[in-house]
Each structure stands twice: as C-alpha cells, then as structure tokens.
Design an enzyme around this catalytic site. Structure first.
Site, mmCIF file in Angstrom:
data_model
loop_
_atom_site.group_PDB
_atom_site.id
_atom_site.type_symbol
_atom_site.label_atom_id
_atom_site.label_comp_id
_atom_site.label_asym_id
_atom_site.label_seq_id
_atom_site.Cartn_x
_atom_site.Cartn_y
_atom_site.Cartn_z
ATOM 1 N N ASP A 99 -6.515 -21.810 5.185
ATOM 2 C CA ASP A 99 -7.058 -22.829 4.409
ATOM 3 C C ASP A 99 -8.430 -22.088 3.955
ATOM 4 O O ASP A 99 -9.008 -20.908 4.454
ATOM 5 C CB ASP A 99 -7.742 -23.987 5.463
ATOM 6 N N ASP A 273 -0.524 -30.221 8.747
ATOM 7 C CA ASP A 273 -1.030 -29.470 9.779
ATOM 8 C C ASP A 273 -1.947 -30.447 10.506
ATOM 9 O O ASP A 273 -2.609 -31.007 9.981
ATOM 10 C CB ASP A 273 -1.733 -28.246 9.244
ATOM 11 N N CYS A 313 11.467 -28.288 26.703
ATOM 12 C CA CYS A 313 10.236 -27.114 26.786
ATOM 13 C C CYS A 313 10.238 -26.455 28.153
ATOM 14 O O CYS A 313 10.746 -27.124 29.326
ATOM 15 C CB CYS A 313 8.940 -27.669 26.144
ATOM 16 N N CYS A 316 8.452 -28.828 30.928
ATOM 17 C CA CYS A 316 9.279 -29.901 31.243
ATOM 18 C C CYS A 316 10.459 -29.550 32.204
ATOM 19 O O CYS A 316 10.673 -30.500 33.122
ATOM 20 C CB CYS A 316 9.771 -30.896 30.045
HETATM 21 N N1 GUN Z 1 -8.053 -30.067 5.838
HETATM 22 C C1 GUN Z 1 -7.882 -31.530 5.828
HETATM 23 N N2 GUN Z 1 -8.223 -31.891 4.776
HETATM 24 C C2 GUN Z 1 -8.821 -30.951 3.849
HETATM 25 C C3 GUN Z 1 -8.997 -30.952 2.579
HETATM 26 O O1 GUN Z 1 -9.380 -31.972 1.802
HETATM 27 N N3 GUN Z 1 -9.430 -29.596 1.829
HETATM 28 C C4 GUN Z 1 -9.441 -28.444 2.804
HETATM 29 N N4 GUN Z 1 -9.644 -27.441 2.051
HETATM 30 N N5 GUN Z 1 -8.741 -28.332 3.994
HETATM 31 C C5 GUN Z 1 -8.551 -29.816 4.582
HETATM 32 ZN ZN ZN Z 2 8.149 -30.796 27.203
#
Ligand code: GUN
Ligand code: ZN
Length: 378
Positions: A99, A273, A313, A316
């Site tokens: 990110d 994510d 896993c 568990c």
């Molecule tokens: N992570 C969760 N939402 C966002 C978003 O709107 N922009 C960015 N860069 N990272 C994020």
């Molecule tokens: Zn498990």
C-alpha cells in the site's frame, strides 16, 4: 522468479458464476501465481504479526501485503535497497503487494496534513516534518519491489460528506498520473489506481470512469468499510465493479470479515486484505463458521475439543480450547497459535468460494454459509 513476457501481471478468468458477478481466476505475477478471489494477510512491518514467512507458505498463502509508510521509515529505503528489496529482506518468495502509505498516516496517526504536493506528516521517531509525495511513494515502492504497488490516494473518512469528498476524488486522479509517471520498473511491478468518491454514486462513477482511461493492470476500490451501513457499502462496490473492465483484477481495500468476503466476491471483487484475522487473534479470538470464539471466556476452561474439528491447521490438530484458554492471557505463543488458525480459516474460506464458483454452486454456498452464521433466524 517466474518467466513471463513483458507484463508483470497476467489475469485469466477460468470460471464465471451464472447468477452473481463472481469470477474465479488466476493472476500470474512476477514472484508467484495467485488464485482469485484471494485474501491477502497484512504484514505491516515486513513481518506478519504472529507468523513467519515459512508458516504462511505452509498455510497456502500466495500473496501478502506490506506498507510503504512503515517500511520507508523503518528499516528505511537504504537498508531495503541494500537487501535487494523486501522479498529478500524478509525471505518471502511469493507475491507481495504494497500500500502507498498515505492511508496509514491519515487514518492511524492523525499526524498528517494533505496538500496538493502530497501528505505532510510529523515523523513518529523524531518529530521532524516529512512529506510523502506520489513520486516519493512510488520511489519507495520501486525499492521495496512488490509485484503490485498502490497509487498514493487522498482518502477521506467514509462518513465524510460535502466538497471534501469531491476534492479528494479529483486529487486521487491527479496523484495517479504523477504515480504512473514516476514508475521506473514497468516490467516487474504494476500500479493499481484506487477508486475513491465516498458514498456518493455520482462521484464514485466519475472516478471509476476516469481511472479506466489509464493503461494499468488492475484496479482497487478504496475508502470503504469504515463505519458506513452495509447497504451503502454494497451499493458502492456493486456500482464500481459495473464500471471497471471485466478482464482486470479488482481489489477491495481493507475488507476481511467472512460475510463481506462472500458478498463482495459475488459483486465481482477478486482481491481483499485486512488486519482483522491477525488482530483478533491477538485479542484471544478464533474465527469459526458460526462467528468467533473468545478463548478468554471461562466456558472454555474444560473444553477438550479443538477450535474447529474440521480445521486442518496445526493449532487445531494439536491443541484444545482448554489449553488455549489456559495460555491466552499469559503467553504470546497463544497469539501465534490463534494467528495460524485464523489465517488458515481465511484461506479455506477463499478456497471454498473459488471451488463453489468453479462448480457453479456459489449461490448455494452463500445460502449455506449464512444459515450456519445465523442459525434459528427466520
Ligand atoms: N486501505 C483501506 N482502505 C484504503 C484506501 O482507501 N486507500 C489506501 N491507500 N489504502 C486503504
Ligand atoms: Zn484451525
């Protein structure tokens, strides 16, 4: 590294759901192939809290996420450059996405101020003023060397209304063009633009329509899952995936609750994510089909069953709820054991989603999942 022509990302859709907009496919990235829809665990500091790269591979995790802001300040770009990028530095051989950094500073630190030039912030280490520009974010991300990099975007809180939402949307488009211009490693890394526009249908559509004019390998949807109603959330995702091209991957940022993964896969999202599974593990919570077990609760004191009998896993297979309850308040090892289970849970959920799309039974899968999650409800 995998050999593939010039493009650092090749996306193929193998199966499409006939009822929903869901698709199952594969992204061929420079470091690894990734089956979609996919959940990407978050390793903010170049390590996943509670898990080692080796364990992530064993959990069948194909791609993880890192943060430019955190990595750029510590260990810093000089050390990352010397190490030959983050893959080598942390010994992670599979795919990586970073990110861009702005979101983390604005949302987490509240030390940041947005200007047209970039995001201005006080260093948390020495109080000095720093500026993260779109160019600088890409420079850092080029050094980190992730398969997918995110553009620097101007993010406002989901619940913000008024002219600031429109300003942020337009600035995000201007910053995208600066990011694309600054990108130096076109054959190894892709940049994903981020659709912004708050909860305003008109602004979201305008942003998506502008972004699809740029030549890129995939798109993200940002600025959601921040406290808005589910109705607004799903409306924005639905509207955006209707505009984005079908043949490129779509990434919904910051989303990781099971229900959201299922519904948004149905709305045509391919990547997700969230820190949620590892964060909730640190609070002693284990993810299960019926919700969460808080292992701190006294009811687990004599419970000799594993977290989930059907889970494959290592936690568990070996440990009981009673044992986890016993160690959860005193030992960091409990956090590791619960993180293993929670990541295994997310990986299995995504595998089930992919498989049901492949076998044309995704609607039935959704129905069964919701019945398990909300039993006894009419
Ligand atoms: N992570 C969760 N939402 C966002 C978003 O709107 N922009 C960015 N860069 N990272 C994020
Ligand atoms: Zn498990």
């Amino acid at each position: 590294m995998l050999q593939q022509g010039k493009s650092p990302l090749l996306f193929e859709i193998f199966y499409e759901c006939k009822t929903t907009k869901a698709r199952a496919g594969r992204m061929a990235l420079v470091h690894h192939h990734v089956n979609t829809p996919v959940f990407m665990p978050v390793g903010t500091q170049g390590t996943l809290k509670g898990l080692l790269p080796q364990q992530l591979e064993q959990l069948d995790c194909q791609i993880i996420l890192g943060n430019t802001y955190h990595l750029g300040t510590r260990p810093g770009i000089n050390i990352l450059e010397k190490a030959g990028g983050l893959h080598k530095f942390m010994n992670w051989k599979r795919a990586l996405l970073t990110d861009s950094g702005g979101f983390q500073m604005v949302s987490l630190l509240e030390l940041a101020k947005i200007t047209e030039e970039g995001v201005k912030f006080k260093s948390p280490y020495n109080e000095s003023d720093c500026m993260l520009t779109p160019e600088h974010s890409i420079q850092i991300q080029n050094i980190i060397g992730a398969d997918i990099m995110m553009q620097l975007d101007d993010v406002v809180k989901t619940t913000t209304t008024g002219p600031r939402v429109e300003e942020a949307m337009h600035r995000t488009i201007r910053w995208l063009d600066r990011c694309l211009k600054a990108h130096q490693r076109l054959n190894e890394q892709s940049i994903f633009p981020i659709v912004q526009g708050g909860l305003d249908s008109k602004l979201r559509s305008e942003c998506a329509n502008q972004l699809i004019k740029r030549e890129v390998n995939g798109y993200a949807v940002g600025g959601l899952s921040g406290g808005e109603s589910k109705n607004d959330f799903w409306k924005m995702v639905h509207l955006t995936t209707n505009i984005l091209p079908k043949n490129k991957p779509r990434y919904l940022m910051g989303v990781g609750f099971a229900t959201d993964l299922i519904i948004c896969s149905a709305l045509g999202i391919d990547m997700f994510d969230c820190v949620f599974p590892t964060r909730t593990a640190r609070f002693g919570c284990a993810l299960v089909r019926t919700g969460q077990l808080n292992l701190r609760q006294i009811q687990y004191r004599k419970d000799m069953r594993p977290i989930d009998e059907s889970c494959e896993c290592s936690t568990c297979k070996i440990h009981t709820r009673a044992y986890l309850h016993h160690i959860v308040t005193v030992e960091t090892v409990a956090c590791h054991l619960l993180s293993v289970h929670n990541i295994a849970f997310q990986m299995k959920l995504m595998k089930d989603i992919r498989q049901s799309i492949q076998e044309q039974r995704f609607p039935e899968f959704i129905q069964q999942y919701m019945l398990d999650l909300f039993p006894n409800k009419e």
